[in-house]
Design a protein around this motif. Structure first.
Motif, PDB file in Angstrom:
ATOM      1  N   HIS A   5     -83.593 -11.322 -71.514  1.00  0.00           N
ATOM      2  CA  HIS A   5     -84.191 -10.920 -72.408  1.00  0.00           C
ATOM      3  C   HIS A   5     -83.025  -9.896 -73.213  1.00  0.00           C
ATOM      4  O   HIS A   5     -83.884  -8.843 -74.045  1.00  0.00           O
ATOM      5  N   GLU A  50     -90.825  -8.944 -67.270  1.00  0.00           N
ATOM      6  CA  GLU A  50     -90.642  -8.879 -68.449  1.00  0.00           C
ATOM      7  C   GLU A  50     -92.108  -7.916 -69.182  1.00  0.00           C
ATOM      8  O   GLU A  50     -91.426  -7.587 -69.788  1.00  0.00           O
ATOM      9  N   ARG A  96     -89.256 -15.448 -78.655  1.00  0.00           N
ATOM     10  CA  ARG A  96     -89.219 -14.150 -77.510  1.00  0.00           C
ATOM     11  C   ARG A  96     -89.673 -13.437 -77.773  1.00  0.00           C
ATOM     12  O   ARG A  96     -90.387 -12.468 -78.171  1.00  0.00           O
TER      13      ARG A  96
END
Ligand SMILES: CC(C)(COP(=O)(O)OP(=O)(O)OC[C@H]1O[C@@H](n2cnc3c(N)ncnc32)[C@H](O)[C@@H]1OP(=O)(O)O)[C@@H](O)C(=O)NCCC(=O)NCCS
Length: 438
Positions: A407, A375, A280
């Motif tokens: 996140h 996001e 990520r």
């Protein structure tokens, strides 16, 4: 290393592998055009890059690999004329391109029992996939064997990729007169990515990606940001900035030709490619094209749009109520996303103290949820928080705890809040407190 440490590391490997599953699924059967310029070919890290490309191939990713033929390649910043290539230089380029092609083929063929690539069996194909024409005479200067891409035989490349081969494309092209012309690898890659309808263009660069004005790597860039960075980098004199600027120029062209995602990744850092594609956090810079959503800092004129967006969420208690006056005063903390001139998403970053910032008022129009807008806003505010020297982010939420957890936010206690924020905590609202170390 003691047994407990070894077990912890083993467990971390298991978790990392599992967390890569979503990316592995997303990339399978995708087509990537990847560029290795002279710096990447000369890098000590090249064997690791080749190994990681073999790994991508094993995961079902189709790879067309464009490589340069000289260290500096032939690319010139805009405004600087392309250089002529003489017959003697062309002969050397042909020799060098052949040598690099053979060296890469050899690296992809490694398969001894001690090699990490044993059992991979990767076919590599070269061919006359790129047709060229002479660049001609520019301002009275005959550019001789310097050429431009005339046509990419996308069908032939696709056929080879479909058979499971990695296709090698040097910075050379063949003309209808039977001659060979020197081409810019960036141009070969852009044209090939566009002709193939590639999912990604990946350019290896000497630095970590695209740096902001202070040198910090930008994880994501919109097309407008990409253009500004390209001009800033090309205006600098050093080779690293110039290469990043040229790579960005190729990436912008590819995005405009319909390639949705272009990455600039370090050719010197071991594993940078895998980190960019399978984590990520990433490691380089991603330029997103074909993005109809425009992210920008909010302005006073956005206040009515924000009020309209957040009103239903305030009514259901998901967001704290904000008056028009308050919003006008705090508009400098907000970022918004527009879609076809309509405000469809907003989020704010409030400074709490020098160390902490609070993410608040994240709101996405229901018709645009699930498209990664939340996001994107969060990533952009995180970038801003880091740039202003904040070390921690906080978020107080009643309904989006798990979204923040995805996140990297973790539960925090009331006592963890800085005193100036704690005294305004609303016990009636009873929001979950989350935090993330940057
Ligand atoms: C939470 C919110 C900001 C997410 O925005 P988004 O742009 O839809 O999110 P993204 O596209 O980046 O991510 C979508 C993913 O998050 C998940 N998700 C969305 N809302 C979630 C929530 N409240 N809790 C857990 N996961 C959530 C989606 O299921 C989707 O998962 P998938 O990728 O596995 O399909 C948006 O749903 C929203 O505006 N909610 C109402 C306001 C709110 O609660 N704001 C936060 C308080 S500050």
């Amino acid at each position: 290393m003691n047994k407990k440490d070894a077990e912890m590391i083993d467990q971390r490997i298991v978790e990392l592998f599992r967390s890569a599953a979503a990316y592995i699924n997303a990339h399978r059967a995708s087509t990537f055009v990847i560029v290795l310029h002279g710096e990447a070919l000369a890098a000590e890290n090249l064997p690791n890059i080749v190994f990681d490309l073999s790994l991508l191939h094993s995961l079902g990713i189709r790879i067309a690999l464009v490589h340069g033929c000289v260290d500096g390649d032939l690319e010139r910043p805009p405004g600087q004329a392309p250089q002529p290539t003489s017959a003697g230089e062309m002969a050397k380029l042909r020799e060098r391109a052949g040598g690099i092609g053979v060296a890469l083929e050899a690296m992809f063929s490694q398969g001894t029992s001690k090699s990490p690539m044993r059992g991979a069996d990767i076919p590599v194909r070269r061919g006359n996939f790129i047709s060229a024409s002479p660049a001609g005479v520019l301002d009275g200067v005959d550019l001789k064997y310097t050429g431009k891409v005339r046509k990419v035989d996308a069908e032939a490349i696709r056929e080879e990729l479909g058979r499971g081969a990695i296709v090698l494309l040097p910075g050379l092209g063949y003309s209808i007169t039977g001659e060979v012309f020197a081409l810019q690898p960036g141009e070969v890659a852009t044209e090939t990515a566009a002709a193939l309808g590639a999912d990604k263009l990946i350019v290896f660069v000497p630095g970590d990606g695209v740096g902001d004005a202070n040198g910090a790597t930008l994880p994501t860039l919109s097309l407008a940001e990409g253009e500004a960075c390209r001009d800033r980098l090309l205006a600098r004199g050093d080779a690293e900035s110039r290469r990043a600027g040229l790579a960005l120029r190729a990436a912008l062209r590819a995005c405009r030709a319909g390639v949705r995602r272009c990455h600039l990744i370090s050719c010197r850092k071991n594993g940078a490619l895998l980190r960019e594609l399978f984590t990520r956090e990433g490691s380089g810079s991603l330029l997103s094209g074909a993005e109809p959503h425009l992210l920008r800092a909010a302005e006073l004129s956005d206040v009515p749009g924000i009020l309209q967006l957040i009103a239903p969420l305030e009514a259901e208690g998901a967001l704290v109520r904000r008056s028009r006056e308050l919003l006008e005063n705090e508009i400098g903390n907000f970022r918004i996303i527009e879609w076809e001139d309509t405000l469809v998403a907003c989020a704010a970053l409030y400074p709490v103290d020098g160390e902490h910032g609070e993410i608040a008022c994240v709101a996405i129009d229901p018709a645009h949820r699930g498209a990664g807008l939340g996001e994107r806003l969060l990533a952009s505010l995180e970038q801003q928080a880091k740039a202003t020297g904040m070390g921690h982010l906080l978020a107080l939420t009643t309904g989006a705890e798990h979204w923040f957890a995805r996140h990297g936010f973790e539960p925090r206690k009331l006592a963890d809040l800085p005193a100036n924020r704690r005294k305004f905590y609303n016990f009636q609202r009873n929001a979950k407190i989350l935090g993330k170390r940057l």
